[in-house]
Design a protein around this motif. Structure first.
Motif, PDB file in Angstrom:
ATOM      1  N   ILE A  58       0.838  -1.207   0.000  1.00 39.81           N
ATOM      2  CA  ILE A  58       0.000   0.000   0.000  1.00 39.81           C
ATOM      3  C   ILE A  58       0.868   1.250   0.000  1.00 39.81           C
ATOM      4  CG2 ILE A  58      -1.608   1.372   1.367  1.00 39.81           C
ATOM      5  CD1 ILE A  58      -2.897  -1.218   2.284  1.00 39.81           C
ATOM      6  N   VAL A  59       1.879   1.258   0.867  1.00 37.80           N
ATOM      7  CA  VAL A  59       2.772   2.426   0.952  1.00 37.80           C
ATOM      8  C   VAL A  59       3.477   2.648  -0.379  1.00 37.80           C
ATOM      9  CG1 VAL A  59       4.862   3.342   2.033  1.00 37.80           C
ATOM     10  CG2 VAL A  59       3.104   2.254   3.445  1.00 37.80           C
ATOM     11  N   SER A  60       3.985   1.578  -0.969  1.00 37.67           N
ATOM     12  CA  SER A  60       4.702   1.697  -2.246  1.00 37.67           C
ATOM     13  C   SER A  60       3.784   2.205  -3.350  1.00 37.67           C
ATOM     14  CB  SER A  60       5.298   0.337  -2.640  1.00 37.67           C
ATOM     15  OG  SER A  60       6.237  -0.097  -1.678  1.00 37.67           O
ATOM     16  N   ALA A  61       2.576   1.654  -3.408  1.00 40.94           N
ATOM     17  CA  ALA A  61       1.619   2.090  -4.430  1.00 40.94           C
ATOM     18  C   ALA A  61       1.240   3.555  -4.238  1.00 40.94           C
ATOM     19  CB  ALA A  61       0.370   1.214  -4.391  1.00 40.94           C
ATOM     20  N   SER A  62       1.163   3.983  -2.999  1.00 43.76           N
ATOM     21  CA  SER A  62       0.758   5.355  -2.700  1.00 43.76           C
ATOM     22  C   SER A  62       1.841   6.373  -2.991  1.00 43.76           C
ATOM     23  CB  SER A  62       0.350   5.459  -1.221  1.00 43.76           C
ATOM     24  OG  SER A  62      -0.720   4.589  -0.914  1.00 43.76           O
ATOM     25  N   THR A 106      -2.660  -9.174 -15.355  1.00 46.24           N
ATOM     26  CA  THR A 106      -3.615  -9.492 -14.299  1.00 46.24           C
ATOM     27  C   THR A 106      -4.981  -8.945 -14.668  1.00 46.24           C
ATOM     28  OG1 THR A 106      -4.233  -9.130 -11.985  1.00 46.24           O
ATOM     29  CG2 THR A 106      -2.831  -7.451 -13.011  1.00 46.24           C
ATOM     30  N   SER A 107      -6.007  -9.717 -14.366  1.00 44.89           N
ATOM     31  CA  SER A 107      -7.373  -9.317 -14.685  1.00 44.89           C
ATOM     32  C   SER A 107      -7.934  -8.314 -13.694  1.00 44.89           C
ATOM     33  CB  SER A 107      -8.279 -10.556 -14.731  1.00 44.89           C
ATOM     34  OG  SER A 107      -8.248 -11.227 -13.474  1.00 44.89           O
ATOM     35  N   LEU A 108      -7.220  -8.099 -12.608  1.00 48.14           N
ATOM     36  CA  LEU A 108      -7.654  -7.157 -11.567  1.00 48.14           C
ATOM     37  C   LEU A 108      -9.035  -7.501 -11.014  1.00 48.14           C
ATOM     38  CD1 LEU A 108      -6.385  -3.764 -13.061  1.00 48.14           C
ATOM     39  CD2 LEU A 108      -5.413  -5.032 -11.131  1.00 48.14           C
ATOM     40  N   VAL A 109      -9.262  -8.788 -10.790  1.00 44.88           N
ATOM     41  CA  VAL A 109     -10.526  -9.207 -10.185  1.00 44.88           C
ATOM     42  C   VAL A 109     -10.324  -9.748  -8.775  1.00 44.88           C
ATOM     43  CG1 VAL A 109     -11.633  -9.710 -12.394  1.00 44.88           C
ATOM     44  CG2 VAL A 109     -10.395 -11.528 -11.192  1.00 44.88           C
ATOM     45  N   VAL A 110      -9.078 -10.027  -8.394  1.00 43.84           N
ATOM     46  CA  VAL A 110      -8.805 -10.597  -7.075  1.00 43.84           C
ATOM     47  C   VAL A 110      -8.541  -9.478  -6.072  1.00 43.84           C
ATOM     48  CG1 VAL A 110      -7.287 -12.085  -5.733  1.00 43.84           C
ATOM     49  CG2 VAL A 110      -7.884 -12.721  -8.069  1.00 43.84           C
ATOM     50  N   ASN A 150      -6.468  -5.830  -6.340  1.00 46.71           N
ATOM     51  CA  ASN A 150      -7.058  -4.971  -7.370  1.00 46.71           C
ATOM     52  C   ASN A 150      -7.309  -3.540  -6.888  1.00 46.71           C
ATOM     53  OD1 ASN A 150      -9.200  -5.543  -5.662  1.00 46.71           O
ATOM     54  ND2 ASN A 150     -10.567  -6.281  -7.262  1.00 46.71           N
ATOM     55  N   THR A 151      -7.036  -3.263  -5.614  1.00 47.58           N
ATOM     56  CA  THR A 151      -7.158  -1.888  -5.120  1.00 47.58           C
ATOM     57  C   THR A 151      -5.859  -1.097  -5.259  1.00 47.58           C
ATOM     58  OG1 THR A 151      -6.561  -2.458  -2.830  1.00 47.58           O
ATOM     59  CG2 THR A 151      -8.893  -2.629  -3.441  1.00 47.58           C
ATOM     60  N   LEU A 152      -4.774  -1.747  -5.605  1.00 45.93           N
ATOM     61  CA  LEU A 152      -3.480  -1.063  -5.682  1.00 45.93           C
ATOM     62  C   LEU A 152      -3.472   0.094  -6.688  1.00 45.93           C
ATOM     63  CD1 LEU A 152      -1.123  -4.173  -5.359  1.00 45.93           C
ATOM     64  CD2 LEU A 152      -1.431  -2.328  -3.679  1.00 45.93           C
ATOM     65  N   LYS A 205      -3.373   6.041  -8.046  1.00 46.28           N
ATOM     66  CA  LYS A 205      -4.084   7.161  -8.670  1.00 46.28           C
ATOM     67  C   LYS A 205      -4.278   8.309  -7.689  1.00 46.28           C
ATOM     68  CE  LYS A 205      -5.643   8.400 -12.653  1.00 46.28           C
ATOM     69  NZ  LYS A 205      -4.720   8.471 -13.800  1.00 46.28           N
ATOM     70  N   GLN A 206      -4.426   7.976  -6.407  1.00 48.21           N
ATOM     71  CA  GLN A 206      -4.569   9.014  -5.389  1.00 48.21           C
ATOM     72  C   GLN A 206      -3.309   9.860  -5.271  1.00 48.21           C
ATOM     73  OE1 GLN A 206      -5.719   6.685  -1.972  1.00 48.21           O
ATOM     74  NE2 GLN A 206      -7.898   6.765  -2.488  1.00 48.21           N
ATOM     75  N   ASN A 207      -2.185   9.309  -5.734  1.00 47.46           N
ATOM     76  CA  ASN A 207      -0.921  10.046  -5.759  1.00 47.46           C
ATOM     77  C   ASN A 207      -0.686  10.677  -7.129  1.00 47.46           C
ATOM     78  OD1 ASN A 207       1.549  10.824  -4.386  1.00 47.46           O
ATOM     79  ND2 ASN A 207       2.629   9.383  -5.741  1.00 47.46           N
ATOM     80  N   ASN A 208      -1.725  10.675  -7.965  1.00 49.83           N
ATOM     81  CA  ASN A 208      -1.637  11.215  -9.331  1.00 49.83           C
ATOM     82  C   ASN A 208      -0.609  10.470 -10.178  1.00 49.83           C
ATOM     83  OD1 ASN A 208      -3.593  13.317  -8.971  1.00 49.83           O
ATOM     84  ND2 ASN A 208      -2.053  14.458  -7.807  1.00 49.83           N
ATOM     85  N   ALA A 209      -0.419   9.208  -9.876  1.00 47.02           N
ATOM     86  CA  ALA A 209       0.514   8.402 -10.661  1.00 47.02           C
ATOM     87  C   ALA A 209      -0.093   8.072 -12.022  1.00 47.02           C
ATOM     88  CB  ALA A 209       0.844   7.106  -9.926  1.00 47.02           C
TER      89      ALA A 209
END
Length: 240
Positions: free
Chosen positions: A169-173, A183-187, A191-193, A198-202
């Motif tokens: 979470i920290v790394s993604a943020s 990845t299908s981003l269904v798991v 899939n919240t990463l 995006k919250q960091n405007n990445a």
């Protein structure tokens, strides 16, 4: 394929890769939901649960032994190697749903295994953990405490290791760019990463031959495999 965001890519300092079964499939490892091999008469989704393990531990271990053979015979593909090479040009971390260790084999040094590792084992009761690179002579194998050993992987219904998940979470943020590969981003919760990024405007880039549930949320979607697309990604970074 990266030309439309070439300038934005050139400015990134920290890149996160979120990888799934698709990148390993290119190395010959069947996707989790595949129906080949020993488990062709079973629902793989039902085998990967703690209830299935206690109901028939021998079957579950036979299934994992078959999967382990496939993993040990596999080699990193150009996608894995490209991600490892990117460490020369930016700070890179891999958040993988795969349990095969191919990112590490390719040379990636910062890898968080969200769903555990197929080469690791743990006791079903005590705190014992270890790596095992050979097959057990008897299955299910037993711990020194007398209870059954199990693969050190996250099964359906089990939480992710909290220390690993919090780091993810920290790394993604904090990343400037997130590349979601194979990845299908269904798991959940992996899939919240992209949401944290995006919250960091990445910048969000998806590399997948198939459309996913989050494709419309991406800044760039590439309908290709990682083995084809990621080496080109390196070329763009080199140019910058």
């Amino acid at each position: 394929m990266f030309e439309t965001i070439k300038d934005q890519i050139g400015d990134v300092k920290k890149i996160i890769f979120v990888t799934g079964a698709g990148i390993s499939q290119e190395s010959g490892i069947p996707t989790f939901r595949g129906k080949d091999g020993l488990w062709r008469n079973y629902d793989a989704m039902k085998l990967a649960t703690i209830d299935a393990f206690y109901e028939n531990p021998k079957l579950v271990w036979e299934w994992y032994n078959e999967r382990r053979k496939n993993v040990f015979a596999a080699h990193p593909n150009q996608g894995h190697k490209a991600i490892a090479e990117l460490e020369k040009y930016a700070k890179v971390m891999v958040l993988t749903q795969n349990i095969d260790g191919l990112h590490q084999k390719a040379g990636s040094t910062e890898v968080l295994e969200l769903h555990g590792s197929i080469i690791k084992i743990k006791c079903s009761v005590c705190d014992f953990r270890d790596e095992i690179l050979t097959e057990f002579s008897e299955i299910p194998p037993l711990c020194n405490c007398g209870n059954m050993l199990r693969p050190d992987v996250v099964w359906f219904g089990e939480p992710l290791p909290q220390n690993v998940w919090q780091k993810a979470i920290v790394s993604a943020s904090e990343c400037d760019l997130m590349v979601i590969v194979g990845t299908s981003l269904v798991v959940s919760p992996a899939n919240t990463l992209p949401i944290y990024a995006k919250q960091n405007n990445a910048l969000l880039i998806e590399i997948n031959p198939e459309r996913t549930e989050m494709s419309s949320d991406m800044d760039l979607t590439i309908r290709s495999t990682s083995a084809l697309a990621l080496p080109k990604f390196i070329s763009v970074l080199k140019e910058n």
